[in-house]
Design a protein around this motif. Structure first.
Motif, PDB file in Angstrom:
ATOM      1  N   ILE A 105       0.859  -1.178   0.000  1.00  0.00           N
ATOM      2  CA  ILE A 105       0.000   0.000   0.000  1.00  0.00           C
ATOM      3  C   ILE A 105       0.895   1.228   0.000  1.00  0.00           C
ATOM      4  O   ILE A 105       1.573   1.498   0.957  1.00  0.00           O
TER       5      ILE A 105
ATOM      6  N   ILE B 158       2.975   6.078   3.082  1.00  0.00           N
ATOM      7  CA  ILE B 158       1.632   6.214   3.621  1.00  0.00           C
ATOM      8  C   ILE B 158       1.708   6.392   5.125  1.00  0.00           C
ATOM      9  O   ILE B 158       2.570   5.840   5.790  1.00  0.00           O
TER      10      ILE B 158
ATOM     11  N   LEU C 162      -8.816  -6.361  -6.127  1.00  0.00           N
ATOM     12  CA  LEU C 162      -7.824  -6.142  -5.072  1.00  0.00           C
ATOM     13  C   LEU C 162      -6.712  -5.227  -5.562  1.00  0.00           C
ATOM     14  O   LEU C 162      -6.246  -4.337  -4.836  1.00  0.00           O
TER      15      LEU C 162
ATOM     16  N   ASN D 125      -5.889  -1.663  -3.854  1.00  0.00           N
ATOM     17  CA  ASN D 125      -4.619  -1.370  -3.190  1.00  0.00           C
ATOM     18  C   ASN D 125      -3.676  -0.523  -4.020  1.00  0.00           C
ATOM     19  O   ASN D 125      -2.901   0.258  -3.475  1.00  0.00           O
ATOM     20  N   GLU D 126      -3.708  -0.675  -5.342  1.00  0.00           N
ATOM     21  CA  GLU D 126      -2.683  -0.054  -6.164  1.00  0.00           C
ATOM     22  C   GLU D 126      -3.202   1.045  -7.080  1.00  0.00           C
ATOM     23  O   GLU D 126      -2.716   2.162  -7.048  1.00  0.00           O
TER      24      GLU D 126
ATOM     25  N   ALA E 239      -6.875   1.640  -0.348  1.00  0.00           N
ATOM     26  CA  ALA E 239      -6.232   1.150   0.873  1.00  0.00           C
ATOM     27  C   ALA E 239      -5.493   2.243   1.624  1.00  0.00           C
ATOM     28  O   ALA E 239      -5.174   2.082   2.794  1.00  0.00           O
ATOM     29  N   GLY E 240      -5.234   3.361   0.945  1.00  0.00           N
ATOM     30  CA  GLY E 240      -4.561   4.473   1.604  1.00  0.00           C
ATOM     31  C   GLY E 240      -5.437   5.162   2.629  1.00  0.00           C
ATOM     32  O   GLY E 240      -4.937   5.878   3.491  1.00  0.00           O
TER      33      GLY E 240
ATOM     34  N   THR F  94      -9.693   0.918   6.022  1.00  0.00           N
ATOM     35  CA  THR F  94      -9.371  -0.425   6.509  1.00  0.00           C
ATOM     36  C   THR F  94     -10.272  -1.432   5.802  1.00  0.00           C
ATOM     37  O   THR F  94     -11.475  -1.203   5.648  1.00  0.00           O
TER      38      THR F  94
ATOM     39  N   ALA G  31      -9.610  -7.944   4.409  1.00  0.00           N
ATOM     40  CA  ALA G  31      -9.345  -8.870   3.311  1.00  0.00           C
ATOM     41  C   ALA G  31      -8.244  -8.358   2.385  1.00  0.00           C
ATOM     42  O   ALA G  31      -7.543  -9.137   1.754  1.00  0.00           O
ATOM     43  N   ALA G  32      -8.091  -7.034   2.320  1.00  0.00           N
ATOM     44  CA  ALA G  32      -7.067  -6.451   1.455  1.00  0.00           C
ATOM     45  C   ALA G  32      -5.784  -6.158   2.225  1.00  0.00           C
ATOM     46  O   ALA G  32      -4.807  -5.687   1.650  1.00  0.00           O
ATOM     47  N   GLY G  33      -5.817  -6.398   3.522  1.00  0.00           N
ATOM     48  CA  GLY G  33      -4.641  -6.125   4.347  1.00  0.00           C
ATOM     49  C   GLY G  33      -4.446  -4.653   4.630  1.00  0.00           C
ATOM     50  O   GLY G  33      -3.383  -4.223   5.038  1.00  0.00           O
ATOM     51  N   SER G  34      -5.460  -3.845   4.420  1.00  0.00           N
ATOM     52  CA  SER G  34      -5.292  -2.399   4.631  1.00  0.00           C
ATOM     53  C   SER G  34      -5.787  -1.997   6.016  1.00  0.00           C
ATOM     54  O   SER G  34      -6.761  -2.547   6.520  1.00  0.00           O
ATOM     55  N   GLU G  35      -5.085  -1.023   6.603  1.00  0.00           N
ATOM     56  CA  GLU G  35      -5.400  -0.626   7.982  1.00  0.00           C
ATOM     57  C   GLU G  35      -5.477   0.884   8.139  1.00  0.00           C
ATOM     58  O   GLU G  35      -5.295   1.410   9.226  1.00  0.00           O
ATOM     59  N   ALA G  36      -5.741   1.611   7.062  1.00  0.00           N
ATOM     60  CA  ALA G  36      -5.762   3.073   7.161  1.00  0.00           C
ATOM     61  C   ALA G  36      -7.045   3.559   7.811  1.00  0.00           C
ATOM     62  O   ALA G  36      -8.022   2.829   7.925  1.00  0.00           O
ATOM     63  N   ASN G  37      -7.017   4.816   8.225  1.00  0.00           N
ATOM     64  CA  ASN G  37      -8.079   5.322   9.103  1.00  0.00           C
ATOM     65  C   ASN G  37      -8.558   6.714   8.707  1.00  0.00           C
ATOM     66  O   ASN G  37      -8.929   7.496   9.552  1.00  0.00           O
TER      67      ASN G  37
ATOM     68  N   ASN H 251     -13.907   2.492   8.244  1.00  0.00           N
ATOM     69  CA  ASN H 251     -13.442   1.112   8.191  1.00  0.00           C
ATOM     70  C   ASN H 251     -14.514   0.322   7.441  1.00  0.00           C
ATOM     71  O   ASN H 251     -15.642   0.189   7.919  1.00  0.00           O
TER      72      ASN H 251
END
Lengths: 405, 107
Positions: free
Chosen positions: A10, A34, B32, B36-37, B42-43, B46, B49-55, B59
């Motif tokens: 990411i 990020i 996906l 993500n890309e 994903a930036g 959250t 399933a995509a592994g993203s944790e941004a806030n 969410n």
């Protein structure tokens, strides 16, 4: 279907930052690190986001971790809404203690005045001190009643609260700065909660302009219902613009400027505009003054069936920027109305009043409605249709259906 | 003869299902990548399933959504979220990432 759960790196949020353009994103591998802003959004043990794990889960409806509504029956029982029941609507992530630092050292700059100054919170507390009650209400409260599939949290009645704020009157702060510059038309308040995200301020900063006159009753608040202003509600310092929709009560306040023009950020220029369905733009009115409104909080369909006999119908009523003068209640879907009594203390025109109406109901189903007036305006029957579902005060949608047994 | 026809019909329907499943899996893989890309969802969001944790934005695992509601939001944007339908993603990309998100939340 096979679950796809592989991870990619990411690394792009270019178009939202101030340093890379859309074209740049498409044409180059311009990469910005990020900034996973806060890890405070993970789910706590009660099913609430960690940053508000102290709230009462049973009082709340979770639309998302950024939009959490108070149940209709959990709002109005004691006039002031307890902090643990108050709704959450965040445009930016709530700032963490680490990002805020020492609360006494929090800074707010005052501009567009004769002698611009920057005050720390500790200095503000020495300037003046008062407490007042206002209604905090999201512009989109009631959006869930619109039928044109409006984007955003589907609030019904619970994006609202009646709050006791403690802080310094804005008028005192202005006087300490020698008065407002003569040419100013607006009071423009800016939050700093976008800063930790690294996003482009033009797109992410919550900066709101309201007519200059609002400063006379406004407040810089550091306490909410008797406790230091929680981070989740904009602590340590928040602008309070009485009678104006929630978005103007800017959280994590970093600057107040008296300006000749409205702010040019997205949250002022294009968001929060009340436009016809299918249209948008800054030419439409901004979400400023709240209209007169009321709704019943008990009994409701949430509280189950009602026993026949005498029934106390209670609710809350607000006059917007004027005193609420009267509330009428209908138990027959608006065919006939009778005046309800105001109960409890009157905490001023910016607070809501509780009302009560005693009815004797036999078994059957009833549509119960309330209709408030501030002497100049009264609630319309129907909602004002608009693109984003703002400012809904129609009595019909806010009525409740109850079953008496 | 009837049995042969019946079996052929079963085979035909089965092949359609296989084809759909393959198409759906391809959409999930591409979705996906867009998440993500290409779009960089994903930036800001959250999505486990995509592994993203941004806030920055909600969410997505906490939001009640449908493929249609995701499509609407991605196309038109909201608040700080850009309108991806205005020159950022193609309509096909929006369809695919919406399919991906709607089938990934809470997983």
């Amino acid at each position: 279907m096979k679950k796809i759960k592989q991870k990619f790196n990411i690394k792009r949020r270019n178009f939202l930052t101030g340093t890379a353009s859309l074209a740049g994103m498409a044409a180059t591998a311009s990469v910005l690190p990020i900034n996973i802003a806060n890890a405070n959004h993970t789910e706590g043990s009660k099913g609430l986001p960690g940053f508000i794990s102290w709230k009462d889960r049973d009082a709340l409806i979770v639309h998302s971790d950024k939009g959490i509504e108070t149940h209709r029956s959990a709002i109005g029982e004691s006039l002031i809404t307890p902090n643990r029941n108050i709704y959450i609507r965040n445009n930016m992530p709530t700032m963490s203690d680490a990002q805020i630092g020492n609360r006494g050292d929090w800074k707010v700059s005052i501009e567009g005045v004769k002698n611009p100054k920057t005050f720390t919170l500790s200095q503000l507390k020495k300037l003046g001190h008062t407490t007042m009650a206002t209604i905090l209400q999201c512009s989109g409260n009631g959006r869930g009643f619109f039928e044109h599939k409006v984007r955003g949290s589907q609030w019904e009645t619970g994006a609202a609260a009646c709050v006791l704020w403690t802080g310094v009157p804005m008028k005192v702060v202005v006087d300490a700065c020698g008065g407002i510059n003569g040419s100013a038309v607006y009071m423009t308040s800016a939050g700093v909660d976008h800063k930790p995200t690294g996003l482009d301020p033009k797109k992410a900063m919550v900066e709101r302009s309201v007519p200059k006159k609002v400063f006379k009753d406004a407040m810089l608040a550091w306490e909410m219902n008797g406790v230091p202003l929680p981070n989740a509600h904009g602590g340590p310092l928040r602008m309070v613009t009485p009678g104006y929709f929630g978005i103007n009560n800017v959280k994590h306040l970093g600057k107040v400027a008296f300006t000749t023009e409205q702010s040019s950020v997205k949250y002022m220029k294009s968001s929060y505009r009340i436009s016809p369905i299918g249209k948008k733009g800054s030419q439409y009115p901004s979400c400023w003054e709240m209209p007169v409104k009321s709704w019943i909080t008990r009994p409701t369909d949430e509280t189950g069936t009602v026993k026949s006999g005498k029934v106390q119908i209670v609710g809350v009523a607000m006059g917007g920027t004027r005193n609420v003068r009267s509330v009428k209640v209908s138990i027959d879907g608006g065919q006939s109305w009778k005046r309800a009594k105001f109960i409890g203390p009157n905490l001023g025109k910016y607070a809501w009043r509780q009302f009560a109406f005693e009815a004797t109901l036999s078994s059957g189903t009833y549509n119960i409605a309330s209709l408030a007036s501030n002497g100049r305006d009264k609630q319309p029957e129907l909602r004002m249709e608009n693109r984003r579902g703002y400012a809904h005060n129609g009595w019909k949608d806010h009525s409740v259906n109850i079953t008496v047994v | 003869m009837k049995i042969v026809k019946f079996l052929l019909m079963i085979l035909f329907l089965f092949s359609i299902n296989i084809k759909n499943l393959l198409a759906d899996n391809a959409k999930m893989v591409k979705g996906l990548e867009i998440f993500n890309e290409i779009a960089g969802c994903a930036g800001c969001h959250t999505l486990k399933a995509a592994g993203s944790e941004a806030n920055i934005g909600p969410n997505l695992d906490t939001v009640s959504l449908t493929e249609e509601s995701v499509k609407d939001m991605v196309t038109h944007g909201l608040g700080v979220m850009p309108a991806y339908g205005e020159g950022i993603l193609t309509k096909e990309e929006i369809d695919i990432v919406s399919f991906y998100v709607a089938n990934s939340v809470g997983k």
